[in-house]
Design a protein around this motif. Structure first.
Motif, PDB file in Angstrom:
ATOM      1  N   ALA A  10      28.501  37.891  43.729  1.00 54.40           N
ATOM      2  CA  ALA A  10      29.505  39.361  42.937  1.00 54.40           C
ATOM      3  C   ALA A  10      30.363  39.057  44.203  1.00 54.40           C
ATOM      4  O   ALA A  10      29.684  39.476  45.441  1.00 54.40           O
ATOM      5  CB  ALA A  10      28.478  40.467  42.842  1.00 54.40           C
ATOM      6  N   ILE A  11      31.541  38.810  44.199  1.00 55.85           N
ATOM      7  CA  ILE A  11      31.927  38.341  44.924  1.00 55.85           C
ATOM      8  C   ILE A  11      33.624  39.274  45.538  1.00 55.85           C
ATOM      9  O   ILE A  11      34.171  39.332  44.176  1.00 55.85           O
ATOM     10  CB  ILE A  11      33.244  36.974  45.520  1.00 55.85           C
ATOM     11  CG1 ILE A  11      31.761  35.957  45.692  1.00 55.85           C
ATOM     12  CG2 ILE A  11      33.950  37.234  47.072  1.00 55.85           C
ATOM     13  CD1 ILE A  11      30.637  35.965  46.485  1.00 55.85           C
ATOM     14  N   ASN A  39      32.971  30.628  48.063  1.00 56.51           N
ATOM     15  CA  ASN A  39      32.193  30.974  47.066  1.00 56.51           C
ATOM     16  C   ASN A  39      32.971  30.376  46.193  1.00 56.51           C
ATOM     17  O   ASN A  39      32.137  29.781  44.998  1.00 56.51           O
ATOM     18  CB  ASN A  39      31.655  32.030  47.151  1.00 56.51           C
ATOM     19  CG  ASN A  39      30.678  32.803  47.328  1.00 56.51           C
ATOM     20  OD1 ASN A  39      29.645  31.966  47.656  1.00 56.51           O
ATOM     21  ND2 ASN A  39      30.783  33.126  48.601  1.00 56.51           N
ATOM     22  N   ALA A  40      33.637  30.205  46.179  1.00 54.68           N
ATOM     23  CA  ALA A  40      34.669  29.422  44.790  1.00 54.68           C
ATOM     24  C   ALA A  40      34.866  28.629  44.563  1.00 54.68           C
ATOM     25  O   ALA A  40      34.669  27.138  44.326  1.00 54.68           O
ATOM     26  CB  ALA A  40      36.486  29.834  44.734  1.00 54.68           C
ATOM     27  N   ALA A  69      42.734  29.838  46.737  1.00 53.50           N
ATOM     28  CA  ALA A  69      40.703  29.448  46.910  1.00 53.50           C
ATOM     29  C   ALA A  69      40.157  29.366  45.284  1.00 53.50           C
ATOM     30  O   ALA A  69      39.172  28.752  44.321  1.00 53.50           O
ATOM     31  CB  ALA A  69      40.321  29.729  47.102  1.00 53.50           C
ATOM     32  N   VAL A  70      41.025  30.537  44.667  1.00 58.45           N
ATOM     33  CA  VAL A  70      40.489  31.282  43.231  1.00 58.45           C
ATOM     34  C   VAL A  70      41.348  29.803  41.746  1.00 58.45           C
ATOM     35  O   VAL A  70      40.466  28.407  41.730  1.00 58.45           O
ATOM     36  CB  VAL A  70      40.558  31.526  41.914  1.00 58.45           C
ATOM     37  CG1 VAL A  70      40.381  32.178  41.103  1.00 58.45           C
ATOM     38  CG2 VAL A  70      39.514  33.543  43.287  1.00 58.45           C
ATOM     39  N   PHE A  76      35.131  26.257  36.193  1.00 59.53           N
ATOM     40  CA  PHE A  76      35.837  27.033  34.636  1.00 59.53           C
ATOM     41  C   PHE A  76      36.207  29.160  35.520  1.00 59.53           C
ATOM     42  O   PHE A  76      35.578  28.888  35.544  1.00 59.53           O
ATOM     43  CB  PHE A  76      34.253  26.285  34.339  1.00 59.53           C
ATOM     44  CG  PHE A  76      34.597  27.574  32.141  1.00 59.53           C
ATOM     45  CD1 PHE A  76      35.558  25.693  31.471  1.00 59.53           C
ATOM     46  CD2 PHE A  76      34.911  28.198  31.688  1.00 59.53           C
ATOM     47  CE1 PHE A  76      36.279  26.360  30.181  1.00 59.53           C
ATOM     48  CE2 PHE A  76      35.769  28.545  30.103  1.00 59.53           C
ATOM     49  CZ  PHE A  76      36.424  27.263  29.857  1.00 59.53           C
ATOM     50  N   LYS A  77      36.821  28.738  34.635  1.00 58.69           N
ATOM     51  CA  LYS A  77      37.829  30.490  34.446  1.00 58.69           C
ATOM     52  C   LYS A  77      37.697  30.800  33.277  1.00 58.69           C
ATOM     53  O   LYS A  77      37.910  30.535  32.327  1.00 58.69           O
ATOM     54  CB  LYS A  77      39.042  30.311  35.997  1.00 58.69           C
ATOM     55  CG  LYS A  77      38.454  29.938  36.956  1.00 58.69           C
ATOM     56  CD  LYS A  77      40.346  29.713  37.530  1.00 58.69           C
ATOM     57  CE  LYS A  77      40.148  28.088  38.369  1.00 58.69           C
ATOM     58  NZ  LYS A  77      39.520  26.933  37.863  1.00 58.69           N
TER      59      LYS A  77
END
Length: 116
Positions: A10-11, A39-40, A69-70, A76-77
């Motif tokens: 959980a970020i 983390n991304a 970053a995302v 996969f988003k």
């Protein structure tokens, strides 16, 4: 948990968001720009509101650094539409948030089942 062997990180952009995700069952949590950057880059799947890919979205909580970053992540988003942040997604049927979240969870489950 359906996928017991997987770790859920959980970020959050703020400590309240991170705490809520940990309370909901995430295994680990971290907060802030650097946590997103680190983390991304290492994630297989990213799930969150669509605003996580828009700089300055979510009332300014999504910094350009977070959005980059995302967006740049190879993960996969699965993006959940939230229309409170001054954007509209053409072609998307209006539905309650719960329906969007259910759809995101179903897609996530499909992806995870294929990897098992």
């Amino acid at each position: 948990k359906k996928h017991e062997t997987l770790e859920l990180y959980a970020i959050g952009t703020n400590s309240a968001a991170t705490a809520a995700m940990l309370k909901a069952g995430a295994d680990y949590g971290a907060t802030g720009d650097n946590a997103v950057i680190v983390n991304a880059a290492d994630s297989d799947i990213i799930v969150g509101p669509i605003g996580i890919v828009f700089a300055n979205a979510l009332l300014g909580e999504i910094t350009p650094t977070i959005a980059n970053a995302v967006s740049a992540s190879r993960a996969f988003k699965i993006l959940i539409p939230v229309s409170r942040c001054n954007h509209y997604i053409a072609g998307l049927a209006e539905a309650p948030m719960g329906d969007y979240i259910r759809s995101a969870v179903e897609k996530l489950d499909t992806l995870l089942s294929k990897k098992s």
